[in-house]
Write a protein that holds these residues in place. Structure first.
Motif, PDB file in Angstrom:
ATOM      1  N   ARG A 366      -5.356   4.580  -9.755  1.00  0.00           N
ATOM      2  CA  ARG A 366      -4.269   4.746 -10.421  1.00  0.00           C
ATOM      3  C   ARG A 366      -3.856   6.104 -10.443  1.00  0.00           C
ATOM      4  O   ARG A 366      -4.669   6.856 -11.232  1.00  0.00           O
ATOM      5  N   ASP A 371       3.086   6.380 -10.580  1.00  0.00           N
ATOM      6  CA  ASP A 371       3.314   5.773 -11.746  1.00  0.00           C
ATOM      7  C   ASP A 371       2.353   4.629 -11.998  1.00  0.00           C
ATOM      8  O   ASP A 371       2.511   3.284 -12.495  1.00  0.00           O
ATOM      9  N   ARG A 372       1.230   5.082 -11.975  1.00  0.00           N
ATOM     10  CA  ARG A 372       0.021   4.398 -12.246  1.00  0.00           C
ATOM     11  C   ARG A 372       0.051   2.863 -11.578  1.00  0.00           C
ATOM     12  O   ARG A 372      -0.775   2.225 -11.911  1.00  0.00           O
ATOM     13  N   ARG A 373       0.410   2.763 -10.361  1.00  0.00           N
ATOM     14  CA  ARG A 373       0.294   1.648  -9.916  1.00  0.00           C
ATOM     15  C   ARG A 373      -1.074   1.728  -8.898  1.00  0.00           C
ATOM     16  O   ARG A 373      -1.489   2.706  -8.564  1.00  0.00           O
ATOM     17  N   THR A 374      -1.631   0.498  -8.996  1.00  0.00           N
ATOM     18  CA  THR A 374      -3.040   0.425  -8.144  1.00  0.00           C
ATOM     19  C   THR A 374      -2.666   0.658  -6.937  1.00  0.00           C
ATOM     20  O   THR A 374      -1.807  -0.224  -6.371  1.00  0.00           O
TER      21      THR A 374
END
Lengths: 414, 55
Positions: A366, A371-374
């Motif tokens: 992330r 945007d800290r999406r996996t």
């Protein structure tokens, strides 16, 4: 969905690394193509091809002179839960195979009719599908169902040769997978209709995080049954014009395979297969096989509305049932630029000997810049040479072991 | 009449798609989750192995 400016052309890209060749030969194809054009362009072309070719192929497969009927087939095949969920999870190679299926079916029907050199059409139509193992098997099944028994041996021969880039390197591995993946990746109910109606509605992927919100629509199970009923009636009418029942049978097989892990007794059977039979890991995440149902569903539904004056309303209904696929899932899919640091690290590693290890060991990352999406770790596809990765997967905190156990232990020791 | 009803259906479908889509974006946009976390001053603890997904 990870694309990089220039993917390294290494042994792993050809399935000759230590890990089970999952992204073979697609990694090699992308690595070769990105030597000439940027990965960004390749990605855009692939995504356009998936949506455009799947719709156009389904439209052209229907033997009709009515454009509206073709539009319904195109929308039903290219705008559904299967496409949305696999797009959101990033399985673009599977969708490339999915997009090829109508073209494979057309080529198969030509072979059945004995058209001269029809096999060349089958080879060309199958090429986008055979970049991945599931895609190649989907194409082979579709070709067998459409070409008929008399051409079966030719189809099998073509399929075995075209799929060789992934099954030959697979022979270098024991091909066994962690049985824990059976339950973790089994089909999932998306509404009160449960996994059965979710899968019959072409959805039901294991990962709740990639399911469009509209799949929780309480009317959906009822509408799914009605649409399937209409498609069956359409197939009956269509069977007078073209041999569709083998294709429909394949669709039923796909749905059954997708549901095996949620049927009584299915889990132990699948676990035993995956633990002891090499290659049976392909049955993991079995919802992918419901792709075989999408084609007979789309063409059957299209023919079912052929006699209606307002047949395009069906296309509007299909679009309205899945509004959150529009505009890249309303923000779910958007291009993200790599920070300059990535290029700087790549520069430093060029021409250095040895493999690269990225810590902490995890196949997924992330980042603030995404945007800290996996997301899948881009390092193996961005950095030069070979990057050591941990191919175990965590699903809701439960670890499904990868196949490359020796390498993982080695990396952990480092 | 047929054309009019078709156009009405298209507009209605588009409106439905847009309306539902707007709700979906407002509720589930990935950025929204990040923004909420930042507003609350929370910093998520990073697990050693990230989830591929969850059921």
């Amino acid at each position: 969905m990870v694309f990089t400016p220039e993917q390294p052309l290494n042994a792993a890209a050809f399935g000759l690394g230590d890990a089970l060749p999952r992204a073979v030969p697609v990694d090699a194809v992308v690595a070769l193509v990105t030597q000439v054009v940027s990965g960004q362009l390749v990605q855009k072309l692939v995504l356009f091809a998936i949506v455009f070719a799947s719709g156009l192929g389904a439209a052209l497969l229907v033997p009709t002179d009515k454009t509206g009927v073709r539009v319904v087939a195109a929308v039903a095949y290219s705008w559904n839960a299967y496409v949305a969920e696999r797009l959101f999870i990033g399985h673009w190679t599977l969708l490339l195979g999915y997009a090829a299926l109508p073209w494979v079916a057309k080529a198969g029907l030509k072979m059945r009719d004995g058209a001269p050199r029809a096999w060349t059409g089958l080879v060309l139509a199958s090429l986008p599908a055979v970049v991945s193992a599931p895609g190649g098997i989907l194409a082979l099944g579709t070709a067998l169902a459409t070409a008929g028994r008399r051409k079966a041996w030719q189809v099998v021969a073509i399929g075995v040769v075209l799929n060789a880039p992934w099954w030959v390197p697979s022979l270098l591995h024991n091909g066994l997978s962690d049985p824990a993946g059976v339950e973790a990746f089994s089909a999932r109910g998306e509404n009160w209709g449960g996994p059965v109606l979710s899968v019959l509605g072409l959805g039901g992927i294991w990962n709740a995080e990639v399911v469009p919100a509209s799949r929780a629509n309480p009317m959906l199970p009822v509408i799914t049954v009605l649409l399937l009923g209409a498609a069956v009636l359409g197939l009956r009418a269509l069977s007078k014009r073209m041999p569709v029942w083998p294709l429909a049978g394949l669709g039923v097989l796909g749905a059954v395979l997708a549901l095996v892990a949620v049927l009584p007794g299915g889990v132990p059977v699948l676990e035993a297969l995956i633990e002891h039979v090499p290659g049976a890991g392909l049955l993991r995440d079995s919802q992918k096989w419901v792709a075989w149902l999408a084609l007979p569903f789309a063409i059957g539904l299209a023919v079912a509305v052929e006699r209606l004056r307002a047949r395009l309303l069906m296309a509007v209904l299909l679009l309205g049932l899945l509004p959150d696929l529009a505009w890249g899932g309303f923000g779910r899919l958007e291009p993200v630029d790599y920070p300059p640091d990535w290029a700087a690290v790549r520069e430093k590693l060029v021409d250095r000997p040895g493999d690269v290890a990225v810590f902490p060991l995890s196949a997924f990352r992330r980042f603030e810049w995404n945007d800290r999406r996996t997301q899948l770790d881009p390092a193996p596809r961005y950095l030069p040479g070979t990057t050591v990765v941990d191919d175990s997967l965590s699903v809701g905190g439960r670890i499904v072991a990868g196949e490359d156990r020796g390498r993982r232990g080695c990396a952990a020791a480092i | 009449m047929g054309l009019v009803s078709f156009l009405v259906a298209v507009v209605a479908g588009a409106a439905l798609a847009g309306g539902v889509g707007a709700v979906v974006v407002a509720q589930n946009h990935p950025d929204k989750v990040v923004e909420q976390r930042q507003e609350q001053g929370q910093k998520a603890a990073e697990p050693e192995v990230l989830d591929y997904g969850s059921r």
